[in-house]
Motif scaffolding. Structure first.
Motif, PDB file in Angstrom:
ATOM      1  N   ARG A   1      -2.057  18.068  33.765  1.00  0.00           N
ATOM      2  CA  ARG A   1      -2.550  16.679  33.686  1.00  0.00           C
ATOM      3  C   ARG A   1      -3.320  16.460  32.376  1.00  0.00           C
ATOM      4  O   ARG A   1      -3.223  15.412  31.745  1.00  0.00           O
ATOM      5  CB  ARG A   1      -3.457  16.390  34.886  1.00  0.00           C
ATOM      6  CG  ARG A   1      -4.002  14.975  34.928  1.00  0.00           C
ATOM      7  CD  ARG A   1      -2.917  13.967  35.292  1.00  0.00           C
ATOM      8  NE  ARG A   1      -3.461  12.626  35.428  1.00  0.00           N
ATOM      9  CZ  ARG A   1      -3.219  11.629  34.592  1.00  0.00           C
ATOM     10  NH1 ARG A   1      -2.441  11.802  33.538  1.00  0.00           N
ATOM     11  NH2 ARG A   1      -3.743  10.449  34.804  1.00  0.00           N
ATOM     12  N   ILE A   2      -4.095  17.476  31.967  1.00  0.00           N
ATOM     13  CA  ILE A   2      -4.839  17.371  30.706  1.00  0.00           C
ATOM     14  C   ILE A   2      -3.874  17.281  29.529  1.00  0.00           C
ATOM     15  O   ILE A   2      -4.077  16.482  28.605  1.00  0.00           O
ATOM     16  CB  ILE A   2      -5.794  18.581  30.540  1.00  0.00           C
ATOM     17  CG1 ILE A   2      -6.906  18.526  31.591  1.00  0.00           C
ATOM     18  CG2 ILE A   2      -6.412  18.596  29.141  1.00  0.00           C
ATOM     19  CD1 ILE A   2      -7.784  19.754  31.635  1.00  0.00           C
ATOM     20  N   ILE A   3      -2.820  18.102  29.557  1.00  0.00           N
ATOM     21  CA  ILE A   3      -1.828  18.055  28.477  1.00  0.00           C
ATOM     22  C   ILE A   3      -1.186  16.670  28.411  1.00  0.00           C
ATOM     23  O   ILE A   3      -1.041  16.079  27.334  1.00  0.00           O
ATOM     24  CB  ILE A   3      -0.743  19.139  28.699  1.00  0.00           C
ATOM     25  CG1 ILE A   3      -1.361  20.533  28.500  1.00  0.00           C
ATOM     26  CG2 ILE A   3       0.436  18.934  27.736  1.00  0.00           C
ATOM     27  CD1 ILE A   3      -0.472  21.669  28.964  1.00  0.00           C
ATOM     28  N   GLU A   4      -0.816  16.121  29.587  1.00  0.00           N
ATOM     29  CA  GLU A   4      -0.160  14.802  29.624  1.00  0.00           C
ATOM     30  C   GLU A   4      -1.072  13.698  29.107  1.00  0.00           C
ATOM     31  O   GLU A   4      -0.662  12.860  28.305  1.00  0.00           O
ATOM     32  CB  GLU A   4       0.268  14.477  31.070  1.00  0.00           C
ATOM     33  CG  GLU A   4       1.399  15.341  31.578  1.00  0.00           C
ATOM     34  CD  GLU A   4       1.649  15.127  33.070  1.00  0.00           C
ATOM     35  OE1 GLU A   4       2.672  15.631  33.559  1.00  0.00           O
ATOM     36  OE2 GLU A   4       0.810  14.495  33.749  1.00  0.00           O
ATOM     37  N   ILE A   5      -2.329  13.694  29.548  1.00  0.00           N
ATOM     38  CA  ILE A   5      -3.218  12.576  29.222  1.00  0.00           C
ATOM     39  C   ILE A   5      -3.692  12.628  27.771  1.00  0.00           C
ATOM     40  O   ILE A   5      -4.137  11.622  27.213  1.00  0.00           O
ATOM     41  CB  ILE A   5      -4.413  12.525  30.205  1.00  0.00           C
ATOM     42  CG1 ILE A   5      -4.989  11.103  30.271  1.00  0.00           C
ATOM     43  CG2 ILE A   5      -5.503  13.523  29.840  1.00  0.00           C
ATOM     44  CD1 ILE A   5      -5.966  10.884  31.405  1.00  0.00           C
ATOM     45  N   THR A   6      -3.587  13.833  27.147  1.00  0.00           N
ATOM     46  CA  THR A   6      -4.021  13.944  25.745  1.00  0.00           C
ATOM     47  C   THR A   6      -2.851  14.046  24.765  1.00  0.00           C
ATOM     48  O   THR A   6      -3.059  14.234  23.567  1.00  0.00           O
ATOM     49  CB  THR A   6      -4.943  15.172  25.556  1.00  0.00           C
ATOM     50  OG1 THR A   6      -4.218  16.361  25.889  1.00  0.00           O
ATOM     51  CG2 THR A   6      -6.189  15.075  26.418  1.00  0.00           C
TER      52      THR A   6
ATOM     53  N   ARG B   1     -13.287  23.365  21.695  1.00  0.00           N
ATOM     54  CA  ARG B   1     -13.275  24.822  21.760  1.00  0.00           C
ATOM     55  C   ARG B   1     -13.116  25.302  23.210  1.00  0.00           C
ATOM     56  O   ARG B   1     -12.388  26.249  23.487  1.00  0.00           O
ATOM     57  CB  ARG B   1     -14.553  25.391  21.152  1.00  0.00           C
ATOM     58  CG  ARG B   1     -14.575  26.917  21.087  1.00  0.00           C
ATOM     59  CD  ARG B   1     -15.754  27.437  20.274  1.00  0.00           C
ATOM     60  NE  ARG B   1     -17.020  27.193  20.935  1.00  0.00           N
ATOM     61  CZ  ARG B   1     -17.962  26.390  20.479  1.00  0.00           C
ATOM     62  NH1 ARG B   1     -17.790  25.724  19.349  1.00  0.00           N
ATOM     63  NH2 ARG B   1     -19.097  26.231  21.135  1.00  0.00           N
ATOM     64  N   ILE B   2     -13.799  24.608  24.126  1.00  0.00           N
ATOM     65  CA  ILE B   2     -13.699  24.986  25.535  1.00  0.00           C
ATOM     66  C   ILE B   2     -12.281  24.760  26.064  1.00  0.00           C
ATOM     67  O   ILE B   2     -11.709  25.618  26.737  1.00  0.00           O
ATOM     68  CB  ILE B   2     -14.730  24.207  26.389  1.00  0.00           C
ATOM     69  CG1 ILE B   2     -16.130  24.754  26.104  1.00  0.00           C
ATOM     70  CG2 ILE B   2     -14.413  24.309  27.874  1.00  0.00           C
ATOM     71  CD1 ILE B   2     -17.238  24.032  26.798  1.00  0.00           C
ATOM     72  N   LEU B   3     -11.706  23.619  25.727  1.00  0.00           N
ATOM     73  CA  LEU B   3     -10.330  23.344  26.156  1.00  0.00           C
ATOM     74  C   LEU B   3      -9.361  24.397  25.616  1.00  0.00           C
ATOM     75  O   LEU B   3      -8.515  24.921  26.340  1.00  0.00           O
ATOM     76  CB  LEU B   3      -9.900  21.952  25.689  1.00  0.00           C
ATOM     77  CG  LEU B   3     -10.438  20.768  26.510  1.00  0.00           C
ATOM     78  CD1 LEU B   3     -10.131  19.455  25.810  1.00  0.00           C
ATOM     79  CD2 LEU B   3      -9.841  20.772  27.909  1.00  0.00           C
ATOM     80  N   ARG B   4      -9.486  24.701  24.335  1.00  0.00           N
ATOM     81  CA  ARG B   4      -8.580  25.670  23.723  1.00  0.00           C
ATOM     82  C   ARG B   4      -8.762  27.062  24.334  1.00  0.00           C
ATOM     83  O   ARG B   4      -7.789  27.791  24.542  1.00  0.00           O
ATOM     84  CB  ARG B   4      -8.819  25.739  22.216  1.00  0.00           C
ATOM     85  CG  ARG B   4      -8.344  24.490  21.487  1.00  0.00           C
ATOM     86  CD  ARG B   4      -8.493  24.626  19.994  1.00  0.00           C
ATOM     87  NE  ARG B   4      -7.572  25.610  19.453  1.00  0.00           N
ATOM     88  CZ  ARG B   4      -7.563  25.998  18.185  1.00  0.00           C
ATOM     89  NH1 ARG B   4      -8.469  25.513  17.344  1.00  0.00           N
ATOM     90  NH2 ARG B   4      -6.693  26.874  17.737  1.00  0.00           N
TER      91      ARG B   4
END
Length: 421
Positions: free
Chosen positions: A41-46, A61-64
């Protein structure tokens, strides 16, 4: 256009300070999805978006890091509203999201939770877009990666370091120590050395082959150990560093009428100081607070030069020692209380602080007013006298620097446990 809000189960206990900050506790996260369950969902929304955040490098940095654990190379463009605000809204007292929003009249609800902070950031960003008449945001401010990249070897060194209080040693390829420092968080401090772009940092980066460290558990032992290690090893990059010089000190003397007077003067190793300061101004600030705390006379403390009474006498905050109205015996008792509190001259005492883990404490030992060294004891260990402690103490040199470090630390940490022998 769209929104996605979710708690995430970190699969570990939440630290108490995070619970206090956010109000989120482990019980609330028990049934929340794990990161891999919301990753898609994070990949889709960003997708094809620029990540805008207040201190974007931290969030990105946290996401990566989380995606890296899943084996996915997450890469997005980022834009930081902190740096944009500093450019487009200069001279603000603070650029933290809460204080900046308050200063700009942006309502913030649900502080320190993702939704409230995100909505406040959207409103701030809209304001910044409106202020950006030169369109610098669109042209220049979007970055794909941080502008400065660490060398792979430095990254590996950093990854192996802990987030603990202690002393660290930076070595060159020959194993020689080129820099010694102390920090409450060694990993963060080394990261600053490795990413700073000033001349000294660049030289350190080029010569660094390894970093070793020693946990101390608290800042006092770290300060004392750093001071001694620099003197012993004389690292090349510490020599160039301008060390703090303790230029002024608090002295006491008895006047012709028997009253104990206080004065801030240039530090003189031949005279016995109550405590020392880096500047005259810091000494005076301390003395103003001490006059209030111990109900002393401004005139006899050197803060109100006059031939008659001090100002505090006129507002009934001085008992009249300035005009000999208060007997010197009773006045001197209060001055002595100040001296006893802030000076360890002629004392035998132990300063107890946090240890390197939860089951121990550190001990800094003072013998007859002289710093003897430091050591660590188990919580179950009973401190009864100084001779018992000497078996666990690492001897260290007593000098003006160590005196100032200890006195300054005691002033700043008033609730520190001390044992008088």
């Amino acid at each position: 256009m769209d929104q996605f809000i979710s708690l995430v189960n970190p699969e570990r206990e939440i630290q108490p300070f995070v619970v206090n900050l956010t109000g989120i506790n482990s019980k609330m996260l028990k049934n929340a999805p794990k990161f891999y369950e919301i990753a898609k969902r994070i990949i889709e929304i960003t997708e094809d978006c620029v990540i805008v955040a207040h201190n974007a490098e931290f969030d990105y940095r946290i996401l990566r890091t989380e995606f890296k654990r899943l084996g996915f190379p997450y890469k997005r463009k980022t834009l930081c509203t902190v740096s944009l605000s500093k450019t487009l809204i200069p001279d603000q007292a603070s650029y933290s999201l809460g204080k900046l929003a308050r200063a700009l009249g942006i309502p913030v609800s649900d502080r320190h939770r993702a939704n409230g902070d995100a909505i406040a950031t959207v409103k701030l960003f809209k304001m910044l877009l409106a202020k950006d008449v030169k369109k610098a945001i669109v042209k220049d401010a979007i970055v794909v990666e941080p502008t400065f990249k660490m060398e792979p070897s430095l990254k590996q060194i950093l990854n192996d370091l802990p987030n603990i209080t202690g002393v660290y040693y930076i070595h060159n390829q020959a194993g020689e120590i080129i820099y010694i420092g102390k920090s409450k968080n060694i990993k963060n401090r080394i990261s600053q050395h490795f990413t700073n772009t000033n001349s000294k940092s660049k030289k350190i980066q080029l010569q660094t082959a390894a970093v070793t460290y020693e946990a101390t558990g608290n800042e006092l032992v770290a300060l004392l150990k750093e001071s001694q290690e620099i003197k012993s090893n004389k690292p090349i990059f510490n020599r160039a560093l301008r060390r703090t010089i303790f230029t002024h000190a608090l002295y006491s003397f008895e006047d012709d009428d028997g009253y104990l007077n206080l004065s801030i003067d240039k530090a003189d190793g031949r005279k016995k100081a109550i405590t020392t300061f880096s500047t005259r101004n810091s000494g005076k600030q301390f003395l103003f607070k001490a006059v209030e705390e111990f109900h002393l006379c401004q005139k006899l403390s050197g803060l109100y030069p006059t031939k008659s009474n001090c100002f505090n006498y006129t507002i009934k905050q001085c008992e009249g020692a300035c005009i000999k109205e208060e007997p010197y015996e009773t006045y001197n008792k209060r001055v002595q209380q100040l001296i006893d509190k802030y000076s360890y001259a002629n004392k035998n005492m132990a300063i107890i602080d946090k240890g390197r883990d939860i089951s121990e404490r550190s001990v800094v030992l003072i013998k007859n007013g002289v710093f003897a060294g430091y050591g660590y004891i188990n919580l179950n260990y009973q401190i009864t006298n100084s001779s018992v402690l000497e078996s666990v103490i690492t001897p260290m040199e007593n000098n003006r620097d160590t005196q100032h470090i200890i006195q300054n630390y005691l002033r700043r940490n008033k609730n520190l446990k001390t044992i008088i022998f």
